[in-house]
Write a protein that holds these residues in place. Structure first.
Motif, short mmCIF file in Angstrom:
data_model
loop_
_atom_site.label_atom_id
_atom_site.label_comp_id
_atom_site.label_asym_id
_atom_site.label_seq_id
_atom_site.Cartn_x
_atom_site.Cartn_y
_atom_site.Cartn_z
N LEU B 103 0.83 -1.20 0.00
CA LEU B 103 0.00 0.00 0.00
C LEU B 103 0.86 1.26 0.00
CD1 LEU B 103 -2.82 -1.08 2.45
CD2 LEU B 103 -3.01 -0.71 0.00
N MET B 104 1.92 1.21 0.80
CA MET B 104 2.85 2.32 0.88
C MET B 104 3.42 2.61 -0.51
SD MET B 104 4.48 4.10 3.31
CE MET B 104 5.90 3.96 4.35
N PHE B 105 3.80 1.54 -1.20
CA PHE B 105 4.34 1.64 -2.55
C PHE B 105 3.31 2.29 -3.47
CE2 PHE B 105 4.73 -0.36 -6.76
CZ PHE B 105 6.01 0.07 -7.10
N LEU B 106 2.06 1.85 -3.37
CA LEU B 106 1.00 2.38 -4.23
C LEU B 106 0.77 3.87 -3.97
CD1 LEU B 106 -1.62 -0.52 -4.23
CD2 LEU B 106 -0.07 0.18 -6.08
N VAL B 107 0.88 4.27 -2.70
CA VAL B 107 0.67 5.68 -2.37
C VAL B 107 1.77 6.54 -2.99
CG1 VAL B 107 0.67 7.36 -0.48
CG2 VAL B 107 -0.64 5.24 -0.27
N LEU B 109 3.64 5.66 -5.60
CA LEU B 109 3.76 5.40 -7.04
C LEU B 109 3.50 6.63 -7.94
CD1 LEU B 109 4.40 3.00 -8.91
CD2 LEU B 109 1.94 2.62 -9.12
N PRO B 110 2.43 7.43 -7.69
CA PRO B 110 2.16 8.57 -8.57
C PRO B 110 3.33 9.54 -8.68
CG PRO B 110 0.30 8.20 -7.12
CD PRO B 110 1.39 7.28 -6.67
N PHE B 111 4.19 9.59 -7.64
CA PHE B 111 5.33 10.53 -7.68
C PHE B 111 6.30 10.19 -8.80
CE2 PHE B 111 4.45 11.04 -2.98
CZ PHE B 111 3.78 12.23 -3.17
N THR B 113 5.57 9.83 -11.79
CA THR B 113 5.17 10.50 -13.02
C THR B 113 5.05 12.00 -12.75
OG1 THR B 113 3.81 8.56 -13.41
CG2 THR B 113 3.50 10.41 -14.90
N ASN B 114 5.40 12.78 -13.74
CA ASN B 114 5.34 14.22 -13.60
C ASN B 114 3.93 14.69 -13.25
OD1 ASN B 114 4.77 16.98 -14.82
ND2 ASN B 114 7.00 16.90 -14.78
N PHE B 115 3.85 15.67 -12.35
CA PHE B 115 2.57 16.18 -11.89
C PHE B 115 1.71 16.70 -13.05
CE2 PHE B 115 -0.11 19.54 -10.01
CZ PHE B 115 -0.78 18.79 -9.07
N LEU B 116 2.36 17.44 -13.96
CA LEU B 116 1.64 18.01 -15.11
C LEU B 116 1.02 16.92 -15.96
CD1 LEU B 116 3.72 20.95 -16.60
CD2 LEU B 116 1.37 20.97 -15.75
N VAL B 117 1.83 15.87 -16.21
CA VAL B 117 1.35 14.77 -17.03
C VAL B 117 0.12 14.14 -16.41
CG1 VAL B 117 1.92 12.49 -17.96
CG2 VAL B 117 3.64 14.32 -17.97
N ARG B 118 0.20 13.98 -15.07
CA ARG B 118 -0.93 13.35 -14.39
C ARG B 118 -2.17 14.24 -14.48
NH1 ARG B 118 0.44 12.63 -8.77
NH2 ARG B 118 2.44 13.72 -9.00
N MET B 119 -1.96 15.56 -14.45
CA MET B 119 -3.11 16.47 -14.55
C MET B 119 -3.70 16.41 -15.95
SD MET B 119 -3.98 17.71 -11.78
CE MET B 119 -3.31 16.59 -10.59
N TYR B 120 -2.82 16.38 -16.96
CA TYR B 120 -3.33 16.29 -18.34
C TYR B 120 -4.08 14.99 -18.57
CZ TYR B 120 -1.17 20.53 -20.13
OH TYR B 120 -0.86 21.83 -20.37
N SER B 121 -3.62 13.94 -17.88
CA SER B 121 -4.27 12.65 -18.10
C SER B 121 -5.72 12.67 -17.61
CB SER B 121 -3.49 11.54 -17.38
OG SER B 121 -3.66 11.66 -15.99
N PHE B 122 -6.03 13.61 -16.71
CA PHE B 122 -7.43 13.72 -16.27
C PHE B 122 -8.34 14.11 -17.43
CE2 PHE B 122 -6.22 13.72 -11.75
CZ PHE B 122 -7.17 12.84 -11.31
N MET B 123 -7.76 14.78 -18.44
CA MET B 123 -8.58 15.15 -19.60
C MET B 123 -9.13 13.90 -20.27
SD MET B 123 -6.47 18.21 -21.35
CE MET B 123 -6.58 19.87 -20.70
N THR B 124 -8.28 12.87 -20.37
CA THR B 124 -8.74 11.66 -21.03
C THR B 124 -9.70 10.87 -20.15
OG1 THR B 124 -6.93 10.33 -20.18
CG2 THR B 124 -6.55 11.47 -22.26
N TYR B 161 -6.82 14.62 -5.72
CA TYR B 161 -5.97 13.54 -6.21
C TYR B 161 -4.50 13.85 -5.95
CZ TYR B 161 -2.99 11.14 -9.47
OH TYR B 161 -1.96 10.44 -10.00
N GLY B 162 -4.11 15.04 -6.34
CA GLY B 162 -2.69 15.40 -6.24
C GLY B 162 -2.20 15.45 -4.80
N ASN B 163 -3.10 15.77 -3.87
CA ASN B 163 -2.68 15.98 -2.49
C ASN B 163 -2.80 14.75 -1.60
OD1 ASN B 163 -1.78 18.71 -2.26
ND2 ASN B 163 -3.86 19.32 -2.81
#
Lengths: 359, 288
Positions: B103-107, B109-111, B113-124, B161-163
């Motif tokens: 679980l720790m790893f999963l928490v 994990l998002p780091f 990937t670049n924050f911007l990329v993750r935000m853009y992915s919300f578009m899809t 999501y980001g926080n």
């Protein structure tokens, strides 16, 4: 008042507690003694409700507690690490159980103060647990449990984290406190000195079963199994075979060469192989036979271990076995008894000494 | 003092980070302060001369409304994040060691990937022809795409999501070092699971919660990327305004004044907050 009937606890294939039955009387100071992993803590935690039994009954005041959760049981626990609530003052820690039970403020105040008085902590109400010494924290844990006036107080190795001196002092206080409040104590420890000093009755546990249960004196003087004989105090074991047996005593042949007499009725018959158990303090070293010590076996003194109040003498018997003799140094000095290494001595003991255990 | 090093030697350990902070935080902050009281020259640069007109301009209702909206958004984000993070952290803290590690790893994990990329992915995911809308349309549950993006809702999704990790981790850390015997002691003294939670677990984890609130509230307040990518025309918060002053409007002094107000406002907030809630867990650490 507390009765365990055929209680078993398994973790998968591992049997932690194996078909244990025991009864603890009201007001008794009962001690579960054993090394780690023997099942003593599991029994305590089953009584508290933290562990479920696999089978058997745990009856408190005539009622099977079944799988009642801990908060529905009329027992309280003093935890090994005290488990004081770090964000609460001493007063709030002790008051916790009463607040949960919605006692009124005035009663809480009186009872908490009374409990803190009993453990000599008056004036510490506003301290936080981290501002107290280990001994003081231990006493807060005691007060926090006692204030609820449970049927039974469970103590899980409460002195094991304390310095030796403080533990000894707390030990004395604990017996006094128990007599004063009259609450049944069930005390778990691996420390035999603690168990023998504190308890009205001791249950010696090994591999999930109670090996022997009885008053401390009986456990020490008359161990019934090899484990108990070995675990409590120190013990010399001599292999023997019964040659004659009457209802007043018997004769043994030790190590197939020495005949000794024992003045003790034992359920043995001629030909039985037995273990003859002798405590180091029951033995004497001497150059000559002595009238009060009917049994004697020769041996060579190989080592002396000075222990302050006493000296241990390690004697090698003709069959190669080492036997430990403990002699009080003060008495030895008065008697001008001095022993030399590698000299042959007689190992003496009285025919009333020692226990026979069936091998 | 358990540490065998003397205080003087310990001070040496602080030297490199202190130097770093002075060079890259203290000094720029002073420059911002200096800009904020300077005049603006016609080309968007800094002109000599002292003025407080930029600070006066902040008092304009237009900016006060944006400031207020930013505070509300950051606060709401913090609350939602907390409500989602606490149960997660609780579950993690009391999970078996192996599950805990996964679980720790999963928490974390998002780091990766670049924050911007993750935000853009919300578009899809949220877009009109994104994953959610396509699915709902195919299932026949809706007949027109829902407007899930370029609105306040999407900004909250992005913020929360980001926080989440920043809220989960400190609460987890606080709960994880709690000895389970405290819970047993509470139950032993007659408290059921619910009262044990309110009286023991929650108070014990408060330093972690307090730290999580700081970690989430402050960056959210200054964030401008999420409203830019996921928000609509109205979803402007103070971070966007500052961003625009420096880039689009080329009004550095006014941008500096806004930044200064934000930074010093937060400084006051944090210093009061730390004193009140002890998010660094000094008391907790002392108890261990």
């Amino acid at each position: 008042m507390l009765e365990l009937i055929n209680v078993t606890r398994k973790y998968g294939d591992v049997v932690a507690v194996n078909d244990v039955s025991l009864t603890v009387a009201k007001g008794e100071f009962f001690c579960l003694l054993g090394s780690s992993g023997c099942g003593k803590t599991t029994i305590l935690r089953m009584v508290a409700g933290f562990e479920k039994r696999t089978s058997g009954q745990i009856i408190l005041n005539g009622r099977d507690m079944g799988d009642d959760p801990p908060y529905c049981r009329d027992v309280n626990t003093v935890f090994q690490n005290y488990a004081l609530f770090p964000h609460m003052t001493v007063f709030e820690n002790v008051a916790y159980g009463l607040r949960i039970r919605k006692c009124n403020t005035a009663e809480i105040g009186t009872r908490v103060m009374e409990a803190l008085g009993q453990v000599r902590l008056s004036g510490f109400e506003e301290r936080r647990p981290d501002q107290l010494s280990g001994g003081q924290q231990q006493r807060v844990a005691l007060a926090r449990a006692l204030v609820n006036r449970p049927s039974i107080l469970l103590l899980d190795e409460p002195l094991s984290a304390l310095d030796k001196k403080i533990a000894e002092q707390t030990r004395l206080e604990l017996t006094e406190l128990q007599r004063r409040v009259g609450i049944t104590f069930i005390y778990v420890t691996h420390n035999q000195t603690e168990a023998l000093a504190l308890a009205d009755r001791v249950a010696v546990m090994h591999n999930g079963v109670i090996e022997q249960c009885g008053p401390p004196g009986e456990i020490y003087e008359h161990p019934k199994t090899r484990f108990v004989a070995d675990f409590i105090g120190s013990m010399n074991f001599l292999d023997g075979q019964v040659t004659t047996a009457t209802d007043r005593g018997c004769r043994l042949r030790l190590a197939e060469r020495w005949d000794v007499e024992i003045d003790k009725a034992s359920p043995v018959a001629p030909g039985n192989r037995v273990l003859y158990c002798l405590r180091p303090e029951q033995l004497r070293l001497s150059l000559l036979p002595a009238r009060d010590f009917e049994n004697s076996v020769p041996g060579v003194l190989r080592r002396k271990v000075f222990e302050g109040d006493a000296t241990l003498y390690l004697l090698e018997l003709a069959n190669g076995q080492m036997v430990t003799v403990s002699q009080n140094n003060y008495i030895a000095r008065l008697a001008r008894d001095f022993y030399e290494l590698n000299q042959e001595y007689l190992l003496l003991w009285s025919r009333t000494s020692g226990e026979i255990i069936r091998a | 003092m358990r540490n065998p090093l003397r205080i003087r030697e310990l001070h040496l350990l602080l030297f490199p980070p202190a130097l770093w902070l002075i060079l890259f935080f203290g000094l720029p902050l002073l420059i911002v302060l200096f800009f904020s009281v300077s005049r603006q020259d016609v080309y968007g640069g800094i002109a000599p001369g002292f003025t407080l007109e930029h600070y006066r301009r902040i008092a304009d209702p237009l900016y006060l409304v944006i400031l207020w909206r930013s505070l509300v958004m950051a606060a709401v984000t913090t609350v939602i994040t907390l409500l989602l993070a606490y149960p997660t952290a609780y579950y993690m803290a009391f999970a078996p060691p192996r599950t805990k590690l996964i679980l720790m790893f999963l928490v974390i994990l998002p780091f990766w990937t670049n924050f911007l990329v993750r935000m853009y992915s919300f578009m899809t995911i949220l877009g009109a022809d994104g994953v959610i809308n396509t699915l709902l349309l195919k299932l026949g549950l809706i007949h027109e795409p829902l407007s899930l993006i370029h609105n306040t809702f999407a900004v909250y999704v992005g913020f929360v999501y980001g926080n989440l990790p920043y809220m989960i981790l400190p609460i987890f850390a606080a709960l994880d070092r709690m000895n389970t015997s405290l819970l047993e002691a509470s139950m032993d003294l007659g408290a059921g699971p619910i009262r044990t939670f309110w009286r023991i677990t929650l108070p014990y984890s408060l330093p972690g919660v307090a730290a999580g609130i700081v970690f989430v509230f402050i960056p959210t307040l200054g964030n401008f990327v999420v409203p830019e990518i996921l928000g609509g025309a109205d979803d402007v918060i103070i971070g966007n305004v500052i961003n625009r002053q420096f880039l689009a409007s080329r009004n550095w002094p006014f941008g500096s004044a806004l930044s200064a107000v934000l930074v010093f406002g937060l400084m006051v907030f944090i210093s009061v907050y730390i004193r009140r809630y002890d998010p660094m867990g000094k008391k907790q650490l002392a108890a261990v």
